[in-house]
Motif scaffolding. Structure first.
Motif, mmCIF file in Angstrom:
data_model
loop_
_atom_site.group_PDB
_atom_site.id
_atom_site.type_symbol
_atom_site.label_atom_id
_atom_site.label_comp_id
_atom_site.label_asym_id
_atom_site.label_seq_id
_atom_site.Cartn_x
_atom_site.Cartn_y
_atom_site.Cartn_z
ATOM 1 N N GLY A 1 2.606 -71.397 -27.960
ATOM 2 C CA GLY A 1 3.871 -71.836 -27.400
ATOM 3 C C GLY A 1 3.854 -71.984 -25.887
ATOM 4 O O GLY A 1 4.859 -72.380 -25.288
ATOM 5 N N GLY A 2 2.712 -71.679 -25.284
ATOM 6 C CA GLY A 2 2.596 -71.804 -23.835
ATOM 7 C C GLY A 2 2.794 -70.508 -23.082
ATOM 8 O O GLY A 2 2.630 -70.463 -21.859
ATOM 9 N N VAL A 3 3.137 -69.449 -23.799
ATOM 10 C CA VAL A 3 3.285 -68.147 -23.140
ATOM 11 C C VAL A 3 1.913 -67.680 -22.647
ATOM 12 O O VAL A 3 0.904 -67.867 -23.328
ATOM 13 C CB VAL A 3 3.876 -67.113 -24.118
ATOM 14 C CG1 VAL A 3 3.881 -65.725 -23.499
ATOM 15 C CG2 VAL A 3 5.291 -67.518 -24.519
ATOM 16 N N THR A 4 1.909 -67.090 -21.469
ATOM 17 C CA THR A 4 0.657 -66.626 -20.870
ATOM 18 C C THR A 4 0.699 -65.126 -20.617
ATOM 19 O O THR A 4 1.781 -64.530 -20.476
ATOM 20 C CB THR A 4 0.374 -67.361 -19.554
ATOM 21 O OG1 THR A 4 1.473 -67.140 -18.650
ATOM 22 C CG2 THR A 4 0.212 -68.841 -19.779
ATOM 23 N N ASN A 5 -0.485 -64.557 -20.534
ATOM 24 C CA ASN A 5 -0.613 -63.130 -20.269
ATOM 25 C C ASN A 5 -1.856 -62.924 -19.412
ATOM 26 O O ASN A 5 -2.865 -63.626 -19.587
ATOM 27 C CB ASN A 5 -0.744 -62.354 -21.587
ATOM 28 C CG ASN A 5 -0.508 -60.876 -21.394
ATOM 29 O OD1 ASN A 5 0.136 -60.468 -20.440
ATOM 30 N ND2 ASN A 5 -1.048 -60.085 -22.303
ATOM 31 N N TYR A 6 -1.773 -61.977 -18.467
ATOM 32 C CA TYR A 6 -2.879 -61.759 -17.535
ATOM 33 C C TYR A 6 -3.214 -60.287 -17.407
ATOM 34 O O TYR A 6 -2.339 -59.421 -17.502
ATOM 35 C CB TYR A 6 -2.505 -62.288 -16.145
ATOM 36 C CG TYR A 6 -2.232 -63.766 -16.097
ATOM 37 C CD1 TYR A 6 -0.942 -64.264 -16.256
ATOM 38 C CD2 TYR A 6 -3.270 -64.672 -15.900
ATOM 39 C CE1 TYR A 6 -0.685 -65.624 -16.227
ATOM 40 C CE2 TYR A 6 -3.022 -66.033 -15.857
ATOM 41 C CZ TYR A 6 -1.733 -66.501 -16.025
ATOM 42 O OH TYR A 6 -1.484 -67.852 -15.995
ATOM 43 N N ALA A 7 -4.480 -60.025 -17.152
ATOM 44 C CA ALA A 7 -4.875 -58.667 -16.775
ATOM 45 C C ALA A 7 -4.267 -58.348 -15.413
ATOM 46 O O ALA A 7 -4.104 -59.234 -14.565
ATOM 47 C CB ALA A 7 -6.387 -58.573 -16.714
ATOM 48 N N ASP A 8 -3.954 -57.086 -15.201
ATOM 49 C CA ASP A 8 -3.329 -56.684 -13.934
ATOM 50 C C ASP A 8 -4.205 -57.060 -12.735
ATOM 51 O O ASP A 8 -3.689 -57.416 -11.665
ATOM 52 C CB ASP A 8 -3.070 -55.182 -13.923
ATOM 53 C CG ASP A 8 -1.924 -54.775 -14.831
ATOM 54 O OD1 ASP A 8 -1.831 -53.580 -15.155
ATOM 55 O OD2 ASP A 8 -1.124 -55.661 -15.215
ATOM 56 N N SER A 9 -5.501 -57.007 -12.918
ATOM 57 C CA SER A 9 -6.426 -57.252 -11.806
ATOM 58 C C SER A 9 -6.412 -58.691 -11.308
ATOM 59 O O SER A 9 -6.895 -58.966 -10.199
ATOM 60 C CB SER A 9 -7.847 -56.875 -12.227
ATOM 61 O OG SER A 9 -8.248 -57.632 -13.352
ATOM 62 N N VAL A 10 -5.870 -59.623 -12.107
ATOM 63 C CA VAL A 10 -5.883 -61.034 -11.701
ATOM 64 C C VAL A 10 -4.484 -61.628 -11.564
ATOM 65 O O VAL A 10 -4.348 -62.790 -11.180
ATOM 66 C CB VAL A 10 -6.709 -61.897 -12.677
ATOM 67 C CG1 VAL A 10 -8.113 -61.326 -12.858
ATOM 68 C CG2 VAL A 10 -6.013 -62.054 -14.021
#
Length: 115
Positions: free
Chosen positions: A54-63
């Motif tokens: 659906g286009g939702v994104t998730n990132y590691a805290d470090s980036v």
């Protein structure tokens, strides 16, 4: 035959930018969750960023705040824009696509951040 091919890695100075690309063949990327992982020498492979169908994104805290993952469905490609790179971002970066028990990996592309 399914193939994921990463490109765009290289050597960059600290503070610089790179854009990684993962191009898929044999699958329709738009129905897969796609993630970028990285693995530094002697370390485990870690998830860096994910983009869901659906286009939702998730990132590691470090980036967070430095990396951006996006899709180009017309080109069946997922991009990872990496800004303000740090030496600790040095690793082999892998693309992964998963959906309903199917799981595919690319061969990886080397990113080296060094002065």
């Amino acid at each position: 035959q399914v193939q994921l091919v990463e490109s765009g890695g290289g050597l960059v100075q600290p503070g610089g930018s790179l854009r990684l690309s993962c191009a898929a063949s044999g699958i329709r990327f738009s129905i897969y969750a796609v993630g970028w992982y990285r693995q530094a020498p002697g370390k485990q492979r870690d998830l860096v960023a994910t983009i869901f169908t659906g286009g939702v994104t998730n990132y590691a805290d470090s980036v967070k705040g430095r990396f951006t993952i996006s899709r180009d469905n017309a080109k069946n490609t997922v991009l990872l824009q990496m800004n303000t790179l740090k030496p600790e971002d040095t690793a082999v970066y892998y693309c992964n696509a998963r959906n309903l028990g199917r799981n595919f990996w690319g061969q990886g592309t080397q990113v080296t951040v060094s002065s």
